[in-house]
Design an enzyme around this catalytic site. Structure first.
Site, PDB file in Angstrom:
ATOM      1  N   HIS A  13       0.841  -1.200   0.000  1.00 35.60           N
ATOM      2  CA  HIS A  13       0.000   0.000   0.000  1.00 35.60           C
ATOM      3  C   HIS A  13       0.880   1.255   0.000  1.00 35.60           C
ATOM      4  O   HIS A  13       0.604   2.208  -0.718  1.00 35.60           O
ATOM      5  CB  HIS A  13      -0.930  -0.027   1.212  1.00 35.60           C
ATOM      6  CG  HIS A  13      -1.946   1.062   1.240  1.00 35.60           C
ATOM      7  ND1 HIS A  13      -2.910   1.207   0.261  1.00 35.60           N
ATOM      8  CD2 HIS A  13      -2.161   2.067   2.122  1.00 35.60           C
ATOM      9  CE1 HIS A  13      -3.674   2.251   0.541  1.00 35.60           C
ATOM     10  NE2 HIS A  13      -3.241   2.794   1.665  1.00 35.60           N
ATOM     11  N   LYS A  15       2.947   3.500  -5.598  1.00 41.39           N
ATOM     12  CA  LYS A  15       2.498   4.884  -5.392  1.00 41.39           C
ATOM     13  C   LYS A  15       3.635   5.872  -5.623  1.00 41.39           C
ATOM     14  O   LYS A  15       3.388   7.043  -5.914  1.00 41.39           O
ATOM     15  CB  LYS A  15       1.926   5.051  -3.999  1.00 41.39           C
ATOM     16  CG  LYS A  15       0.527   4.474  -3.811  1.00 41.39           C
ATOM     17  CD  LYS A  15      -0.021   4.800  -2.436  1.00 41.39           C
ATOM     18  CE  LYS A  15      -1.422   4.235  -2.266  1.00 41.39           C
ATOM     19  NZ  LYS A  15      -1.429   2.762  -2.179  1.00 41.39           N
ATOM     20  N   HIS A  36      -1.067   8.537  -5.080  1.00 37.99           N
ATOM     21  CA  HIS A  36      -2.116   7.845  -4.325  1.00 37.99           C
ATOM     22  C   HIS A  36      -3.465   8.241  -4.911  1.00 37.99           C
ATOM     23  O   HIS A  36      -3.936   9.355  -4.708  1.00 37.99           O
ATOM     24  CB  HIS A  36      -2.024   8.226  -2.857  1.00 37.99           C
ATOM     25  CG  HIS A  36      -2.882   7.393  -1.953  1.00 37.99           C
ATOM     26  ND1 HIS A  36      -3.871   6.547  -2.417  1.00 37.99           N
ATOM     27  CD2 HIS A  36      -2.901   7.262  -0.598  1.00 37.99           C
ATOM     28  CE1 HIS A  36      -4.450   5.941  -1.408  1.00 37.99           C
ATOM     29  NE2 HIS A  36      -3.878   6.367  -0.291  1.00 37.99           N
TER      30      HIS A  36
END
Length: 399
Positions: A301, A333, A338
Site C-alpha cells: 500500500h 504509489k 495515491h
C-alpha cells in the site's frame, strides 16, 4: 469453485492511457508526479500531485455526453472501455452483455460537481444550480456510465471503502465469478482530480507531502525522508472472467486471481493497525490456498506517511515471517501517486502486469530506508528479469 482469469486491462493515469506503455515506464523507474495548483483561482492550493493533464474523454465518449458526466465518471468509463476492448469483447452479443456485471470503487465520487454547486450557490450567489448536479455527483455515477457505455445489464455495484474501495470492488467481483454467479465482470475504480475544498481538508489532516521541498516533487514510501501522501487522479479497470469461458473463446489471460480477504481493524478513525491488516492478509492467503513461503512479490500500500508505512511493514513481516527476505516488495504509489479510491485498482493492474511481463517496478526515492521499516526486500532498481515470479499479493488499506 471456478477459477477466475484477468483478460482485459484499462488505465487512465498521469502518464497516459496505454496500460502497457505506462507499465513499461514504471519498469524503467519513470513516474508521473508533478507540482500542480488544485482548485480555481483565487482559491488554489499548490501540492505535489499526479494529474491526468492531457486526458480528453471526448474522442471516446463524445463532447455532448461529457456534459452529463463528472470527471470521475469520464476517467472510469474510458478505462473500462479500454479494458473491454483489450479483452476482445467488443463484439459480445447483447443477450450475453445483459449478464455482465460492473463492480466499481470510488472514495469521493463526483466531488467536482459538488464543489461547483457550492461555488455557484455561495460564492457566485446564483439561486439555481444545474439540474444534473445530483446525477453527476452520485457515488454510483461512474459504474452506471460504464454500464451505459458498454451495454452491460448485470448487477451494477459501487463500493466506497476509502482507499481500499477498488480493491474491494475487484475482490467482490472475483467472489461472484468463482461462485458461479457471474461469467464476466468489469471491476476497478476511479478518482478525479481533487477540488480545492477536498484538498484543503486533506491538508488539515497534516498528511500531505509539502510543495516546498527541494528538487522535483516526490513520493517516498518507506523512506527516512518520507513527507506524506502525494495524491493523484485516474482510473483502472480489469475484466474478470470465468477461466473456462476465457479459454473456450481463446482469450489472452494475463493472470489468475486466486484469493481475496478483507477486515476492519476497529481501532481508530484514521490511524492504521497492524493486526487488522494482518487479518485481511491471512484471509487472502487462506482463500487462495497459498502459504506465505509461496509468495514471490508484494505490491505494498506504501502511502509514505509517518504512521502508515511502519504499521504496514509490521503486518507484512507478521505474514511472511522467516520468508520475508525472499519476497520482493515494491510500492508503486511512488510512481503514480495515491489515487485514493482508485488506488487498489491501479495497483492490482500493476501487479497483474508484473506477473504477466516478469518485470518489477522499483520503489522510487526509497533510500535511506527508515529505521522503522526494516526486514523487507525492497525493490530499489528496475528488475526486468523476474522469471521466477509466480504468486503476487496486492495490499490496500483505507481509513
Amino acid at each position: 469453485m471456478r477459477r477466475v482469469a484477468v483478460t482485459g486491462l484499462g488505465l487512465v493515469s498521469s502518464q497516459g492511457t496505454d496500460a502497457q506503455a505506462v507499465f513499461e515506464a514504471w519498469c524503467q523507474g519513470i513516474g508521473g508526479i508533478g507540482l500542480h495548483d488544485i482548485g480555481e483561482a483565487p482559491h488554489t492550493l499548490r501540492i505535489p500531485y499526479a494529474l491526468c493533464r492531457e486526458f480528453d474523454a471526448a474522442p471516446v465518449l463524445g463532447r455532448t455526453r461529457l456534459t452529463t458526466m463528472d470527471r470521475v465518471s469520464q476517467l472510469g468509463t474510458v478505462a473500462a472501455q479500454s479494458a473491454w476492448g483489450d479483452a476482445g469483447l467488443a463484439d459480445l452479443p447483447a443477450e450475453v452483455r445483459d449478464d455482465v456485471a460492473v463492480h466499481w470503487g470510488t472514495g469521493g465520487g463526483g466531488t467536482h460537481t459538488t464543489e461547483r454547486s457550492y461555488r455557484d450557490l455561495f460564492l457566485k450567489g446564483r439561486s439555481r444550480i444545474s439540474p444534473l448536479s445530483v446525477v453527476l455527483g452520485m457515488l454510483n455515477a461512474s459504474a452506471s456510465h460504464i454500464a451505459l457505455q458498454l451495454g452491460l445489464g448485470g448487477e451494477c455495484l459501487t463500493y466506497s471503502v476509502a482507499c481500499a474501495s477498488s480493491s474491494v470492488a475487484i475482490g467482490e467481483a472475483f467472489r461472484r465469478i468463482r461462485a458461479g454467479e457471474l461469467t464476466l465482470a468489469v471491476a476497478g475504480g476511479s478518482e478525479a482530480a481533487m477540488p480545492y475544498g477536498a484538498a484543503k481538508a486533506w491538508e488539515s489532516l497534516q498528511v500531505l507531502a509539502p510543495a516546498s521541498v527541494e528538487g522535483p516533487p516526490q513520493c517516498r514510501p518507506f523512506s527516512a525522508n518520507r513527507q506524506g501522501l502525494v495524491l493523484g487522479e485516474g482510473a483502472a479497470a480489469l475484466v474478470l472472467e470465468d477461466w473456462d469461458h476465457a479459454k473456450a473463446r481463446g482469450a489472452r489471460i494475463y493472470a489468475e486471481i486466486a484469493g481475496y480477504g478483507g477486515s476492519c481493524d476497529h481501532s481508530h478513525l484514521t490511524a492504521p493497525d497492524a493486526q487488522g491488516q494482518l487479518r485481511a492478509l491471512r484471509k487472502a492467503l487462506r482463500d487462495a490456498d497459498v502459504q506465505p513461503h509461496q509468495i514471490d512479490h508484494v505490491n505494498a500500500h506504501g502511502t509514505a506517511t509517518r504512521e502508515g508505512d511502519p504499521v504496514e511493514v509490521q503486518a507484512l513481516l507478521g505474514l511472511l515471517a522467516d520468508h520475508a527476505p525472499e519476497v520482493s516488495v515494491s510500492a508503486t504509489k511512488s510512481l503514480h501517486g495515491h489515487l485514493l479510491g482508485a488506488a487498489g485498482a491501479i495497483e492490482a493492474l500493476a501487479t497483474v502486469l508484473m506477473l504477466h511481463r516478469h518485470c518489477l517496478p522499483p520503489t522510487l526515492n526509497l533510500d535511506p530506508l527508515h529505521l522503522a521499516c526494516p526486514g523487507l526486500n525492497h525493490v530499489r532498481r528496475p528488475d526486468t528479469s523476474s522469471r521466477r515470479l509466480r504468486v503476487a499479493l496486492s495490499n490496500s488499506v483505507g481509513f
